[in-house]
Enzyme design. Structure first.
Site, PDB file in Angstrom:
ATOM      1  N   TYR A 241      -3.194   3.796   2.630  1.00  0.00           N
ATOM      2  CA  TYR A 241      -3.217   4.122   4.058  1.00  0.00           C
ATOM      3  C   TYR A 241      -4.421   4.993   4.405  1.00  0.00           C
ATOM      4  CZ  TYR A 241      -2.244   6.542   8.384  1.00  0.00           C
ATOM      5  OH  TYR A 241      -2.371   7.085   9.650  1.00  0.00           O
TER       6      TYR A 241
ATOM      7  N   TYR B 164       0.841  -1.196   0.000  1.00  0.00           N
ATOM      8  CA  TYR B 164       0.000   0.000   0.000  1.00  0.00           C
ATOM      9  C   TYR B 164       0.875   1.245   0.000  1.00  0.00           C
ATOM     10  CZ  TYR B 164       1.040   0.688   4.990  1.00  0.00           C
ATOM     11  OH  TYR B 164       1.687   0.908   6.184  1.00  0.00           O
ATOM     12  N   CYS B 165       0.270   2.358  -0.409  1.00  0.00           N
ATOM     13  CA  CYS B 165       0.914   3.668  -0.279  1.00  0.00           C
ATOM     14  C   CYS B 165      -0.112   4.620   0.313  1.00  0.00           C
ATOM     15  CB  CYS B 165       1.499   4.148  -1.613  1.00  0.00           C
ATOM     16  SG  CYS B 165       0.302   4.330  -2.962  1.00  0.00           S
ATOM     17  N   TRP B 166      -0.064   5.900  -0.038  1.00  0.00           N
ATOM     18  CA  TRP B 166      -0.956   6.856   0.601  1.00  0.00           C
ATOM     19  C   TRP B 166      -2.412   6.652   0.173  1.00  0.00           C
ATOM     20  CZ3 TRP B 166      -2.506   9.565   4.336  1.00  0.00           C
ATOM     21  CH2 TRP B 166      -3.377  10.651   4.198  1.00  0.00           C
TER      22      TRP B 166
END
Length: 355
Positions: free
Chosen positions: A126, A97-99
């Site tokens: 996130y 995952y990222c932002w």
């Protein structure tokens, strides 16, 4: 199945403990602020690179920024594969995952999936996870708390540790907050986490509890150091059954001398903290306490702080804030040795595990 498999937050959380790795592709600064429980940081852009590419987007345009960013991302992902994952078997199943679940995690997930790993990418990243934590913590937890109350130094935190070691369900907010909950409660060389990281830690502990069993917790204030306890959790705790833990003043002094040993070797640090009490007790009283500290008269100082500061504050607040305290079950400790805390924990588990 086509990989990377893109799953929403509900599906991911239902199988969060089954992934072989949880990979946070954001920058180290973003990761340090908060992240999914158990995640490792494998940034596709480090902090400096992220700023550099973001500046290019604004000043040069998206095309040039994307070219530069793609080259950096490819190098960083290659480095992670070579140093972190080169030995992983074909069935290794990571969550990435990222932002917001976009370019950064997408690039990493695509490359790892092309290698042949059954990669899962978190849709919404996130941000989706944070929204879920907020939603859960805004609701009163469906748990049966047993609140351990007691004046400062009565052994509440130690009792929680022993209860946990004996298999009881324990919510230790001071441990999660890296703070002992008073003006002198800051731990040496242990900064508090961010508010978001604290809330994630609370969420992670709460989600693992069995609602059929009690949860032991300490009678905390709304804030532990600089961190706020979620309001719905605090309201639930304050309406719960209470256990009134007691210990003699001499034993409380002994216990605090052990727990706050770092102040014994650094009177200047202690005196700096005592200065925060000036508004409550006046300059003359604070000067007297600071003189005791400098003279190494710690037992006398600790006893005076208990009798003149901590105990009155506790007595003013406990009945008002914990509505069941008047009916609290009394539990007296005779000593601060391991056997005394073990016996107290065993008694609580034996007598307070029912409805």
């Amino acid at each position: 199945m086509k990989y990377p498999e893109i799953l929403g937050i509900d599906e991911v959380l239902s199988q969060l403990d089954t992934f072989d790795a949880i990979i946070d592709a954001r920058s180290p600064c973003e990761f340090a602020l908060d992240h999914l429980p158990g995640a490792i940081n494998a940034p596709v852009l480090d902090d400096e690179q992220r700023i550099r590419v973001g500046t290019m987007y604004k000043q040069t345009g998206s095309f040039e920024a994307k070219k530069t960013g793609a080259a950096l991302v490819a190098k960083n992902i290659a480095h992670h594969i070579e140093t972190l994952w080169i030995d992983k078997p074909r069935e290794w199943r990571p969550l990435i995952y990222c932002w917001r679940g976009g370019n950064r995690s997408g690039a990493m997930a695509h490359i790892l999936a092309r290698i042949g790993w059954p990669v899962v990418q978190l849709e919404g990243g996130y941000k989706a996870f944070r929204q879920q934590v907020n939603t859960v913590l805004e609701q009163a937890p469906a748990l049966r708390f047993k609140v351990i109350c007691g004046t400062t130094g009565s052994g509440k935190s130690r009792l929680l540790e022993v209860l946990a070691s004996q298999g009881a369900q324990v919510l230790d907010l001071e441990r999660l907050a890296a703070h002992r909950g008073s003006v002198l409660g800051q731990l040496p060389n242990a900064p508090q986490p961010s508010q978001k990281a604290f809330e994630t830690a609370v969420w992670e502990v709460l989600r693992r509890f069995d609602p059929a069993r009690p949860v032991f917790v300490e009678s905390e204030s709304k804030k532990v150091g600089n961190l706020r306890v979620p309001a719905a959790l605090m309201d639930t705790m304050r309406a719960a059954d209470c256990i009134a833990l007691s210990l003699s003043v001499p034993n409380r002094v002994r216990l605090l001398m052990e727990d706050y040993e770092h102040f014994l070797v650094s009177p200047d640090t202690l005196n700096g903290q005592l200065a925060h009490l000036t508004q409550l007790h006046g300059r003359e009283q604070i000067a007297q306490w600071q003189a005791l500290s400098q003279a190494g008269q710690m037992p006398q100082l600790v006893e005076q702080l208990l009798v003149q500061h901590y105990d009155p504050a506790y007595l003013r607040s406990i009945d008002r804030n914990f509505t069941q305290y008047a009916q609290a079950v009394a539990l007296a400790l005779d000593d601060i040795d391991a056997a005394s805390f073990a016996a107290a924990a065993q008694w609580l588990i034996a007598n307070h595990s029912g409805a």
